[in-house]
Motif scaffolding. Structure first.
Motif, PDB file in Angstrom:
ATOM      1  N   PRO A  87      30.278  34.391  42.487  1.00  0.00           N
ATOM      2  CA  PRO A  87      30.647  35.109  43.768  1.00  0.00           C
ATOM      3  C   PRO A  87      30.351  36.467  43.510  1.00  0.00           C
ATOM      4  N   PHE A  88      30.152  36.969  42.208  1.00  0.00           N
ATOM      5  CA  PHE A  88      29.761  38.596  41.923  1.00  0.00           C
ATOM      6  C   PHE A  88      28.458  38.636  41.973  1.00  0.00           C
ATOM      7  N   LEU A  89      27.672  37.776  41.667  1.00  0.00           N
ATOM      8  CA  LEU A  89      26.123  37.821  41.581  1.00  0.00           C
ATOM      9  C   LEU A  89      25.922  37.581  43.184  1.00  0.00           C
ATOM     10  N   LEU A  90      26.501  36.965  43.863  1.00  0.00           N
ATOM     11  CA  LEU A  90      26.048  36.804  45.459  1.00  0.00           C
ATOM     12  C   LEU A  90      26.421  37.963  46.216  1.00  0.00           C
TER      13      LEU A  90
ATOM     14  N   ASP B 241      40.848  29.307  35.785  1.00  0.00           N
ATOM     15  CA  ASP B 241      39.713  30.055  35.276  1.00  0.00           C
ATOM     16  C   ASP B 241      38.223  29.771  36.038  1.00  0.00           C
ATOM     17  N   SER B 242      38.456  28.843  37.063  1.00  0.00           N
ATOM     18  CA  SER B 242      37.170  28.317  37.522  1.00  0.00           C
ATOM     19  C   SER B 242      37.166  28.521  39.093  1.00  0.00           C
ATOM     20  N   TRP B 243      36.004  28.552  39.675  1.00  0.00           N
ATOM     21  CA  TRP B 243      35.728  28.818  40.990  1.00  0.00           C
ATOM     22  C   TRP B 243      35.450  27.660  41.749  1.00  0.00           C
ATOM     23  N   LYS B 244      36.138  27.275  42.863  1.00  0.00           N
ATOM     24  CA  LYS B 244      35.920  26.294  43.784  1.00  0.00           C
ATOM     25  C   LYS B 244      34.848  26.779  44.934  1.00  0.00           C
ATOM     26  N   TYR B 245      33.866  26.081  45.028  1.00  0.00           N
ATOM     27  CA  TYR B 245      33.035  26.321  45.901  1.00  0.00           C
ATOM     28  C   TYR B 245      32.920  25.586  47.187  1.00  0.00           C
ATOM     29  N   LEU B 246      32.905  25.935  48.378  1.00  0.00           N
ATOM     30  CA  LEU B 246      32.800  25.189  49.496  1.00  0.00           C
ATOM     31  C   LEU B 246      32.484  25.877  50.669  1.00  0.00           C
ATOM     32  N   PHE B 247      32.152  25.165  51.803  1.00  0.00           N
ATOM     33  CA  PHE B 247      31.649  25.745  52.972  1.00  0.00           C
ATOM     34  C   PHE B 247      32.714  25.645  54.145  1.00  0.00           C
TER      35      PHE B 247
ATOM     36  N   THR C  33      40.647  42.702  41.720  1.00  0.00           N
ATOM     37  CA  THR C  33      39.934  41.678  41.440  1.00  0.00           C
ATOM     38  C   THR C  33      40.008  40.515  42.270  1.00  0.00           C
ATOM     39  N   PRO C  34      39.024  40.115  43.290  1.00  0.00           N
ATOM     40  CA  PRO C  34      39.082  39.012  44.121  1.00  0.00           C
ATOM     41  C   PRO C  34      39.524  37.690  43.483  1.00  0.00           C
ATOM     42  N   TYR C  35      40.369  36.856  44.054  1.00  0.00           N
ATOM     43  CA  TYR C  35      40.733  35.647  43.825  1.00  0.00           C
ATOM     44  C   TYR C  35      40.068  34.642  45.005  1.00  0.00           C
ATOM     45  N   TYR C  36      39.444  35.094  45.953  1.00  0.00           N
ATOM     46  CA  TYR C  36      39.104  34.543  47.142  1.00  0.00           C
ATOM     47  C   TYR C  36      37.874  35.394  47.744  1.00  0.00           C
TER      48      TYR C  36
END
Length: 198
Positions: A12-15, A189-195, A164-167
């Motif tokens: 998310p930070f790279l995006l 410690d992981s990111w869930k990715y969805l649309f 520090t965003p969590y969303y």
């Protein structure tokens, strides 16, 4: 402009940086304007305001304010916030949720020392959000501070906030209204990715 320092390599930070670069290339005005929404438990009120996002350091978003301000009272009362950036030059908005905290006194002193004296005079002279008799009194207080105060010493009532965003939600608008909504949610410690649907 937002200054990036040792940016987190999580997706998310790279995006975020990718969209920032696109907006910068498109000559986005006020690119650092960040809307912060907060809740004051004592007043039972939700409030929003724009701040200048100054730095993104690793995974921390940092801006500065008066620690006696209305927003500071809300942060003290309830440390969860929502943040929003909208860059119309590329028709993208970025929504974030986070917990907010103060930056260290050492960090504040260093940043304040490097700022312009005129900006520092305003920070010192203003009891932010407090009532005052007239605008001329604001200018008088400012000029007095400019002449008499130590403009390199950060006062205790002023400093930074970091979150520090969590969303994250990256919204991209399209004329067809088939808007693209990408979401990143932090789970442990992981990111869930969805649309999300438009």
């Amino acid at each position: 402009m937002i200054k990036f320092n040792n940016l987190s390599q999580e997706m998310p930070f790279l995006l975020f940086k990718e969209k920032y670069n696109e907006a910068l290339f498109a000559n986005q005005k006020s690119i650092e304007a960040l809307s912060i929404s907060s809740y004051n438990k004592e007043m039972k009120e939700v409030d929003s305001r724009y701040v200048n996002l100054k730095f993104i350091k690793n995974d921390e978003f940092i801006f500065f304010s008066n620690y006696d301000s209305t927003k500071a009272s809300a942060f003290n009362s309830h440390n969860q916030i929502a943040a929003l950036l909208f860059w119309p030059s590329i028709n993208v908005q970025i929504r974030m949720k986070a917990k907010i905290k103060k930056t260290t006194n050492e960090y504040n002193q260093k940043y304040f020392f490097d700022r312009s004296e005129k900006k520092n005079a305003l920070a010192i002279s203003s009891n932010q959000s407090k009532p005052i008799v007239s605008y001329s009194q604001v200018k008088e207080n400012y000029n007095k501070s400019l002449k008499n105060d130590d403009l390199k010493k950060c006062p205790e009532f002023w400093g930074g906030y970091s979150f520090t965003p969590y969303y994250f939600e990256f919204w991209e608008g399209h004329e067809s209204r088939l808007n693209k909504r990408e979401v990143f949610k932090k789970n442990d410690d992981s990111w869930k990715y969805l649309f999300l649907q438009p």
